[in-house]
Design an enzyme around this catalytic site. Sequence first.
Site, mmCIF file in Angstrom:
data_model
loop_
_atom_site.group_PDB
_atom_site.id
_atom_site.type_symbol
_atom_site.label_atom_id
_atom_site.label_comp_id
_atom_site.label_asym_id
_atom_site.label_seq_id
_atom_site.Cartn_x
_atom_site.Cartn_y
_atom_site.Cartn_z
ATOM 1 N N GLU A 130 0.830 -1.205 0.000
ATOM 2 C CA GLU A 130 0.000 0.000 0.000
ATOM 3 C C GLU A 130 0.865 1.255 0.000
ATOM 4 O O GLU A 130 0.535 2.262 -0.654
ATOM 5 C CB GLU A 130 -0.938 -0.007 1.210
ATOM 6 C CG GLU A 130 -1.984 -1.110 1.170
ATOM 7 C CD GLU A 130 -2.845 -1.038 -0.077
ATOM 8 O OE1 GLU A 130 -3.458 0.027 -0.315
ATOM 9 O OE2 GLU A 130 -2.910 -2.025 -0.822
ATOM 10 N N TRP A 133 1.866 1.874 -3.472
ATOM 11 C CA TRP A 133 0.857 2.583 -4.271
ATOM 12 C C TRP A 133 1.059 4.085 -4.143
ATOM 13 O O TRP A 133 0.892 4.841 -5.118
ATOM 14 C CB TRP A 133 -0.550 2.221 -3.806
ATOM 15 C CG TRP A 133 -1.153 1.056 -4.509
ATOM 16 C CD1 TRP A 133 -1.326 -0.206 -4.019
ATOM 17 C CD2 TRP A 133 -1.682 1.033 -5.845
ATOM 18 N NE1 TRP A 133 -1.928 -1.001 -4.965
ATOM 19 C CE2 TRP A 133 -2.157 -0.278 -6.096
ATOM 20 C CE3 TRP A 133 -1.797 1.990 -6.849
ATOM 21 C CZ2 TRP A 133 -2.736 -0.646 -7.305
ATOM 22 C CZ3 TRP A 133 -2.381 1.622 -8.058
ATOM 23 C CH2 TRP A 133 -2.848 0.317 -8.272
ATOM 24 N N TRP A 161 -20.064 11.652 -20.203
ATOM 25 C CA TRP A 161 -20.467 11.916 -18.820
ATOM 26 C C TRP A 161 -21.867 12.507 -18.820
ATOM 27 O O TRP A 161 -22.275 13.163 -19.789
ATOM 28 C CB TRP A 161 -19.494 12.886 -18.149
ATOM 29 C CG TRP A 161 -18.088 12.382 -18.049
ATOM 30 C CD1 TRP A 161 -17.031 12.742 -18.806
ATOM 31 C CD2 TRP A 161 -17.595 11.395 -17.123
ATOM 32 N NE1 TRP A 161 -15.906 12.048 -18.433
ATOM 33 C CE2 TRP A 161 -16.226 11.216 -17.384
ATOM 34 C CE3 TRP A 161 -18.178 10.652 -16.100
ATOM 35 C CZ2 TRP A 161 -15.428 10.322 -16.690
ATOM 36 C CZ3 TRP A 161 -17.385 9.765 -15.391
ATOM 37 C CH2 TRP A 161 -16.030 9.604 -15.672
ATOM 38 N N ASN A 197 -10.562 3.612 3.185
ATOM 39 C CA ASN A 197 -10.168 3.463 1.785
ATOM 40 C C ASN A 197 -11.161 2.623 0.981
ATOM 41 O O ASN A 197 -11.469 2.941 -0.171
ATOM 42 C CB ASN A 197 -8.776 2.833 1.679
ATOM 43 C CG ASN A 197 -8.272 2.812 0.247
ATOM 44 O OD1 ASN A 197 -8.130 3.849 -0.377
ATOM 45 N ND2 ASN A 197 -8.019 1.612 -0.274
ATOM 46 N N TRP A 215 -15.138 12.648 -12.887
ATOM 47 C CA TRP A 215 -14.317 12.360 -11.711
ATOM 48 C C TRP A 215 -13.704 13.612 -11.098
ATOM 49 O O TRP A 215 -13.383 13.628 -9.889
ATOM 50 C CB TRP A 215 -13.222 11.353 -12.055
ATOM 51 C CG TRP A 215 -12.222 11.786 -13.096
ATOM 52 C CD1 TRP A 215 -12.285 11.557 -14.435
ATOM 53 C CD2 TRP A 215 -11.003 12.502 -12.876
ATOM 54 N NE1 TRP A 215 -11.181 12.094 -15.070
ATOM 55 C CE2 TRP A 215 -10.374 12.675 -14.137
ATOM 56 C CE3 TRP A 215 -10.366 13.006 -11.738
ATOM 57 C CZ2 TRP A 215 -9.160 13.340 -14.287
ATOM 58 C CZ3 TRP A 215 -9.149 13.673 -11.881
ATOM 59 C CH2 TRP A 215 -8.559 13.839 -13.148
ATOM 60 N N TRP A 238 -8.852 8.789 -7.991
ATOM 61 C CA TRP A 238 -10.055 9.105 -8.755
ATOM 62 C C TRP A 238 -9.969 8.602 -10.192
ATOM 63 O O TRP A 238 -10.952 8.100 -10.742
ATOM 64 C CB TRP A 238 -10.331 10.606 -8.706
ATOM 65 C CG TRP A 238 -11.085 10.937 -7.466
ATOM 66 C CD1 TRP A 238 -10.586 11.399 -6.284
ATOM 67 C CD2 TRP A 238 -12.488 10.760 -7.256
ATOM 68 N NE1 TRP A 238 -11.581 11.531 -5.354
ATOM 69 C CE2 TRP A 238 -12.762 11.147 -5.933
ATOM 70 C CE3 TRP A 238 -13.530 10.325 -8.057
ATOM 71 C CZ2 TRP A 238 -14.043 11.105 -5.386
ATOM 72 C CZ3 TRP A 238 -14.812 10.280 -7.522
ATOM 73 C CH2 TRP A 238 -15.060 10.666 -6.201
#
Length: 327
Positions: A130, A133, A161, A197, A215, A238
Amino acid sequence: TPFWRKLRAQLQPRPAVPSPAWISSRVLADSVDLDALHLLPRIAWDAAFAQHWRPGEGGAREALDKFLIEAVSDYPGDRDRPDRVGTSRLSAHLHFGEISPRQILWALWEGAMNARSASREKGVETFLRELGWRDFSHHLLFHFPNTAQQNLKPQFDGFAWARDNSDVLARWQRGQTGVPIVDAGMRQLWQTGWMHNRVRMIVAGFLTKNLRQHWLHGARWFWDTLVDADLANNTQGWQWSAGCGADAAPYFRIFNPVGQGERFDPHGDYVRRWVTELANVTAPLIHQPWKQPDILHRSGYPSPVVDLRESREAALLAYRQMRGDSV
């Protein structure tokens, strides 16, 4: 995965360098007052800040020690459970430089060496990934600086969208969508400046797919309300959720928020804590209270802002059209 494999092979735990005994400091003639920087949030979400955070290096070390003692061994499973204290809560401390990834690496290595067990070692490796990331996000932003505003995958520039809808967006922001796990996350964010998360992925998927809002609306709201608002992590998260980023979740992988709630908040404790209107509703009905309309009538909790099945199909249709598939 290739990034992490290469990074993991290079990681070598080392203790932090000693603190300096003396630091020179001086006030520059052209310095400005702290208040002139307007650092306080534009949105007054921080009223209960002190109840949830202890800023500074001491708070960071306290959070790390708590994680090492209470949660690291169960981290691989509990990190997805918002109804449990299964994560480190170190993201804000990392963002503000109150603790470094290398300090965490050393503490994890020391703890694993001093109390070896298979579960602990697995927890350490999962948590390190993690942290990887986080580095991956910063590398992406460095090499693709436009992604804070633009899709990394250019084919999404033609994605259909939905029209911007301020009323729908406001219901999402305020935790009034009528979908309990989504509303619980958005209210946790507003009251504490942080969101679990797993729930971040759920609320992001709901906004970009079920509501089909761009987004950037979500990224900007998180930027204004998250204590750990980090441009690289926020952008990557996102774009991952929307399907337009690097190593992103496929757009057609659309979370069902009811199923996510039933799986990761099986007793409804997380929802019950933040969506107080449903405090007396038991699982599994707490994740879809509209199944019994009298619950909504008694509690004052709203009906869903969108039909989950129909909105999923509409999102998949828009995705197929973007790709030029026959429909």
